[in-house]
Motif scaffolding. Structure first.
Motif, PDB file in Angstrom:
ATOM      1  N   ARG A 278       0.834  -1.203   0.000  1.00  0.00           N
ATOM      2  CA  ARG A 278       0.000   0.000   0.000  1.00  0.00           C
ATOM      3  C   ARG A 278       0.869   1.255   0.000  1.00  0.00           C
ATOM      4  N   ILE A 279       1.959   1.243   0.774  1.00  0.00           N
ATOM      5  CA  ILE A 279       2.854   2.396   0.824  1.00  0.00           C
ATOM      6  C   ILE A 279       3.548   2.594  -0.520  1.00  0.00           C
ATOM      7  N   LEU A 280       3.979   1.486  -1.150  1.00  0.00           N
ATOM      8  CA  LEU A 280       4.683   1.573  -2.427  1.00  0.00           C
ATOM      9  C   LEU A 280       3.726   1.727  -3.605  1.00  0.00           C
ATOM     10  N   LYS A 281       2.429   1.611  -3.337  1.00  0.00           N
ATOM     11  CA  LYS A 281       1.397   1.715  -4.376  1.00  0.00           C
ATOM     12  C   LYS A 281       1.567   0.652  -5.463  1.00  0.00           C
ATOM     13  N   VAL A 282       1.810  -0.567  -5.012  1.00  0.00           N
ATOM     14  CA  VAL A 282       1.867  -1.733  -5.900  1.00  0.00           C
ATOM     15  C   VAL A 282       1.000  -2.825  -5.286  1.00  0.00           C
ATOM     16  N   ARG A 283       0.714  -3.848  -6.053  1.00  0.00           N
ATOM     17  CA  ARG A 283      -0.046  -4.978  -5.529  1.00  0.00           C
ATOM     18  C   ARG A 283       0.867  -5.865  -4.682  1.00  0.00           C
ATOM     19  N   PRO A 284       0.323  -6.540  -3.676  1.00  0.00           N
ATOM     20  CA  PRO A 284       1.133  -7.455  -2.872  1.00  0.00           C
ATOM     21  C   PRO A 284       1.814  -8.524  -3.734  1.00  0.00           C
ATOM     22  N   LYS A 285       1.168  -8.952  -4.821  1.00  0.00           N
ATOM     23  CA  LYS A 285       1.768  -9.941  -5.729  1.00  0.00           C
ATOM     24  C   LYS A 285       3.029  -9.374  -6.380  1.00  0.00           C
ATOM     25  N   THR A 286       3.015  -8.089  -6.720  1.00  0.00           N
ATOM     26  CA  THR A 286       4.205  -7.450  -7.289  1.00  0.00           C
ATOM     27  C   THR A 286       5.339  -7.480  -6.278  1.00  0.00           C
ATOM     28  N   LEU A 287       5.023  -7.193  -5.028  1.00  0.00           N
ATOM     29  CA  LEU A 287       6.029  -7.230  -3.970  1.00  0.00           C
ATOM     30  C   LEU A 287       6.605  -8.637  -3.826  1.00  0.00           C
ATOM     31  N   ALA A 288       5.758  -9.652  -3.929  1.00  0.00           N
ATOM     32  CA  ALA A 288       6.224 -11.040  -3.857  1.00  0.00           C
ATOM     33  C   ALA A 288       7.144 -11.360  -5.031  1.00  0.00           C
ATOM     34  N   ASN A 289       6.792 -10.895  -6.220  1.00  0.00           N
ATOM     35  CA  ASN A 289       7.647 -11.119  -7.391  1.00  0.00           C
ATOM     36  C   ASN A 289       8.993 -10.420  -7.228  1.00  0.00           C
ATOM     37  N   TRP A 290       8.981  -9.222  -6.669  1.00  0.00           N
ATOM     38  CA  TRP A 290      10.229  -8.503  -6.437  1.00  0.00           C
ATOM     39  C   TRP A 290      11.107  -9.252  -5.437  1.00  0.00           C
ATOM     40  N   ARG A 291      10.485  -9.877  -4.415  1.00  0.00           N
ATOM     41  CA  ARG A 291      11.270 -10.655  -3.441  1.00  0.00           C
ATOM     42  C   ARG A 291      11.974 -11.806  -4.123  1.00  0.00           C
ATOM     43  N   VAL A 292      11.278 -12.491  -5.010  1.00  0.00           N
ATOM     44  CA  VAL A 292      11.852 -13.643  -5.708  1.00  0.00           C
ATOM     45  C   VAL A 292      12.998 -13.218  -6.625  1.00  0.00           C
ATOM     46  N   SER A 293      12.795 -12.104  -7.335  1.00  0.00           N
ATOM     47  CA  SER A 293      13.811 -11.668  -8.291  1.00  0.00           C
ATOM     48  C   SER A 293      14.890 -10.792  -7.664  1.00  0.00           C
ATOM     49  N   GLY A 294      14.693 -10.360  -6.419  1.00  0.00           N
ATOM     50  CA  GLY A 294      15.711  -9.588  -5.717  1.00  0.00           C
ATOM     51  C   GLY A 294      15.765  -8.119  -6.098  1.00  0.00           C
ATOM     52  N   VAL A 295      14.707  -7.575  -6.664  1.00  0.00           N
ATOM     53  CA  VAL A 295      14.746  -6.172  -7.079  1.00  0.00           C
ATOM     54  C   VAL A 295      13.971  -5.245  -6.142  1.00  0.00           C
ATOM     55  N   GLY A 296      13.256  -5.777  -5.207  1.00  0.00           N
ATOM     56  CA  GLY A 296      12.418  -4.960  -4.334  1.00  0.00           C
ATOM     57  C   GLY A 296      13.149  -4.483  -3.101  1.00  0.00           C
ATOM     58  N   PRO A 297      12.407  -3.915  -2.164  1.00  0.00           N
ATOM     59  CA  PRO A 297      13.013  -3.455  -0.908  1.00  0.00           C
ATOM     60  C   PRO A 297      13.479  -4.638  -0.064  1.00  0.00           C
ATOM     61  N   LYS A 298      14.443  -4.374   0.813  1.00  0.00           N
ATOM     62  CA  LYS A 298      14.934  -5.428   1.699  1.00  0.00           C
ATOM     63  C   LYS A 298      13.818  -5.852   2.635  1.00  0.00           C
ATOM     64  N   PHE A 299      13.770  -7.141   2.926  1.00  0.00           N
ATOM     65  CA  PHE A 299      12.732  -7.675   3.811  1.00  0.00           C
ATOM     66  C   PHE A 299      13.376  -8.568   4.848  1.00  0.00           C
ATOM     67  N   THR A 300      12.609  -8.901   5.873  1.00  0.00           N
ATOM     68  CA  THR A 300      13.075  -9.775   6.942  1.00  0.00           C
ATOM     69  C   THR A 300      12.071 -10.893   7.101  1.00  0.00           C
TER      70      THR A 300
END
Length: 110
Positions: free
Chosen positions: A56-78
């Protein structure tokens, strides 16, 4: 004197009356001001956010965030146990990293 509104004329008048009544019931709802949304919560830099909140903060869908996690292009996560969380400060850093002065500006990438 015979009634001039017979047959199909009466059906048309009935339809007009029906829609006029229906619209008069809907009209007050349409004129009401929109409901106020909940106040946005202010986050501190150390707050941990769920993927839905981060998306919601990044104004993207949660699925996009999941795809970014897999490909390593999104924000750092824990990962805490099985849960994925994002620090608010990491989301801010990710947004700042994407800042550009122009379309030809490559930003931090060298």
């Amino acid at each position: 004197m015979p009634n001039p509104n017979t047959g199909s004329d009466q059906a048309i008048l009935d339809l007009i009356a029906y829609f006029a009544k229906r619209d008069s019931l809907l009209l007050p709802r349409l004129l009401q001001p929109p409901k106020k949304s909940a106040k946005r919560r202010r986050f501190s830099d150390s707050d941990l956010l769920r993927p839905i909140e981060a998306a919601r903060i990044l104004k993207v869908r949660p699925k996009t965030l999941a795809n970014w996690r897999v490909s390593g292009v999104g924000p750092k996560f824990t990962r805490l146990g099985g849960a994925i969380v994002y620090r608010y400060s990491e989301l801010q850093a990710f947004i700042a990293k994407g800042s550009r002065a122009s379309t030809s500006d490559k930003g931090d990438a060298q």
